[in-house]
Design a protein around this motif. Structure first.
Motif, short mmCIF file in Angstrom:
data_model
loop_
_atom_site.label_atom_id
_atom_site.label_comp_id
_atom_site.label_asym_id
_atom_site.label_seq_id
_atom_site.Cartn_x
_atom_site.Cartn_y
_atom_site.Cartn_z
N LYS A 40 106.83 -41.35 84.54
CA LYS A 40 106.03 -42.08 85.53
C LYS A 40 106.69 -42.07 86.91
N SER A 41 107.99 -42.39 86.96
CA SER A 41 108.68 -42.41 88.25
C SER A 41 108.77 -41.02 88.86
N VAL A 42 108.95 -40.01 88.02
CA VAL A 42 108.97 -38.62 88.50
C VAL A 42 107.63 -38.26 89.14
N LEU A 43 106.55 -38.69 88.50
CA LEU A 43 105.22 -38.43 89.04
C LEU A 43 105.04 -39.11 90.39
N LEU A 44 105.51 -40.35 90.52
CA LEU A 44 105.39 -41.08 91.78
C LEU A 44 106.18 -40.38 92.88
N LYS A 45 107.36 -39.88 92.56
CA LYS A 45 108.19 -39.19 93.55
C LYS A 45 107.54 -37.88 94.01
N HIS A 46 106.77 -37.25 93.16
CA HIS A 46 106.03 -36.06 93.58
C HIS A 46 104.93 -36.40 94.58
N MET A 47 104.29 -37.56 94.39
CA MET A 47 103.19 -37.94 95.28
C MET A 47 103.66 -38.14 96.71
N ILE A 48 104.89 -38.61 96.87
CA ILE A 48 105.40 -38.88 98.22
C ILE A 48 106.27 -37.73 98.73
N LEU A 50 109.17 -36.62 97.47
CA LEU A 50 110.60 -36.71 97.23
C LEU A 50 111.06 -35.64 96.24
N LEU A 51 110.13 -35.22 95.38
CA LEU A 51 110.36 -34.09 94.48
C LEU A 51 109.24 -33.08 94.69
N ARG A 52 109.57 -31.81 94.53
CA ARG A 52 108.56 -30.76 94.61
C ARG A 52 108.33 -30.19 93.22
N PRO A 53 107.08 -29.90 92.87
CA PRO A 53 106.81 -29.39 91.52
C PRO A 53 107.29 -27.96 91.35
N ASP A 54 107.58 -27.60 90.10
CA ASP A 54 107.89 -26.21 89.80
C ASP A 54 106.65 -25.33 89.97
N LYS A 55 105.51 -25.94 89.67
CA LYS A 55 104.23 -25.24 89.80
C LYS A 55 103.14 -26.28 89.99
N GLY A 56 102.08 -25.91 90.72
CA GLY A 56 100.98 -26.83 90.95
C GLY A 56 100.90 -27.27 92.40
N ARG A 57 99.84 -28.01 92.70
CA ARG A 57 99.61 -28.45 94.08
C ARG A 57 99.34 -29.95 94.11
N ILE A 58 99.74 -30.58 95.22
CA ILE A 58 99.55 -32.01 95.42
C ILE A 58 98.95 -32.21 96.80
N PHE A 59 97.78 -32.81 96.84
CA PHE A 59 97.08 -33.04 98.10
C PHE A 59 97.11 -34.52 98.46
N ILE A 60 97.46 -34.81 99.71
CA ILE A 60 97.28 -36.13 100.30
C ILE A 60 96.22 -35.94 101.38
N ASP A 61 95.04 -36.51 101.17
CA ASP A 61 93.85 -36.14 101.95
C ASP A 61 93.68 -34.62 101.81
N LEU A 73 106.06 -32.71 106.28
CA LEU A 73 106.08 -33.66 105.17
C LEU A 73 106.48 -35.05 105.67
N LYS A 74 107.41 -35.10 106.60
CA LYS A 74 107.82 -36.38 107.17
C LYS A 74 106.64 -37.09 107.84
N GLU A 75 105.79 -36.31 108.51
CA GLU A 75 104.61 -36.89 109.15
C GLU A 75 103.64 -37.44 108.12
N VAL A 76 103.43 -36.71 107.02
CA VAL A 76 102.52 -37.17 105.97
C VAL A 76 103.06 -38.45 105.32
N ARG A 77 104.37 -38.53 105.19
CA ARG A 77 104.97 -39.70 104.54
C ARG A 77 104.72 -40.98 105.32
N LYS A 78 104.37 -40.87 106.59
CA LYS A 78 104.06 -42.07 107.37
C LYS A 78 102.81 -42.77 106.85
N LYS A 79 102.03 -42.07 106.04
CA LYS A 79 100.86 -42.69 105.43
C LYS A 79 101.23 -43.61 104.28
#
Length: 248
Positions: A40-48, A50-61, A73-79
């Motif tokens: 669960k915590s690993v998943l949360l860190k991917h959303m922000i 803090l971790l990058r996936p080995d494979k796959g994509r993560i969209f914020i907006d 990425l720093k700019e997106v984290r301001k959200k």
């Protein structure tokens, strides 16, 4: 607002996220449940990011954060705002300086403006006039409130919560849950919470997803989760020692 597509993550040959696909709508409280060590915590860190996936994509907006530069990425984290499991306050700083920290790091606001916002955020969580106290002088529930005030300091669109009621007594837990619920309703933000506190889950969530052995095995409204025929889900929400989930 948040979309994960076939996200994989492995640490030292142990696959922690195994093809996670998930959509988190804007303006809702979305809770990710699952036992300890399920990722669960690993998943949360991917959303922000803090971790990058080995494979796959993560969209914020519309931003695929897996393909952004460090500056982008720093700019997106301001959200984002984040409330960590133990509030993660700086013991050497006053409460006011803790809440002001992200504002001083990420804005050029005058200190007078910053402290006005600090007082407003503390008032939002029911803590007026404690700017000069230190975290060691606060109860566990008060530290959680200060952590939430800091998470809201930059006026984020999304707030991530890592086990927000861990270590609290039942009454304080209920107070924090009500604060989370009221804050989300008032501000209309997107809240993503990871938790294994079943009572809190069903009190707060608009939608729930269950993570088990790196996969999302069930998702839906609280009513749909309660009615799930999946024996793993039923064992988790009942807290029974008997079933397919075995203790570690």
């Amino acid at each position: 607002m948040i979309r994960l597509e076939e996200v994989y993550k492995t640490f030292q040959e142990q696959r922690v996220l195994d093809g996670i696909s998930l959509q988190i709508p804007q303006g809702e409280i979305f809770i990710i449940i699952g036992g300890s060590g399920q990722g669960k915590s690993v998943l949360l860190k991917h959303m922000i990011g803090l971790l990058r996936p080995d494979k796959g994509r993560i969209f914020i907006d519309d931003d695929d954060i897996t393909r952004l530069s460090s500056w982008e990425l720093k700019e997106v984290r301001k959200k984002f705002g984040m409330l960590f499991q133990n509030a993660a306050l700086f013991d050497s700083m006053t409460v006011g300086d803790n809440v002001a920290f992200p504002l001083r790091e990420h804005t050029r606001l005058h200190n007078m403006v910053i402290m006005d916002r600090v007082r407003t955020r503390l008032a939002d969580v029911g803590l007026q006039g404690i700017e000069h106290k230190y975290p060691s002088e606060l109860s566990g529930g008060m530290r959680k409130r200060v952590g939430l005030a800091r998470a809201l300091a930059l006026e984020p669109e999304i707030v991530l919560f890592d086990e927000p009621t861990t270590g609290l007594d039942p009454i304080t837990t209920d107070v924090i849950n009500q604060l989370i619920y009221d804050t989300q309703k008032r501000l209309g933000l997107t809240f993503v919470i990871i938790s294994h506190d079943v009572e809190s889950i069903f009190k707060l969530a608009h939608r729930i997803a269950m993570l088990y052995k790196g996969k999302i095995i069930e998702r839906g409204t609280p009513e749909e989760i309660k009615a799930s025929p999946n024996p793993i889900v039923q064992q988790f929400i009942s807290g029974s020692s008997e079933g397919p989930i075995t203790s570690i």
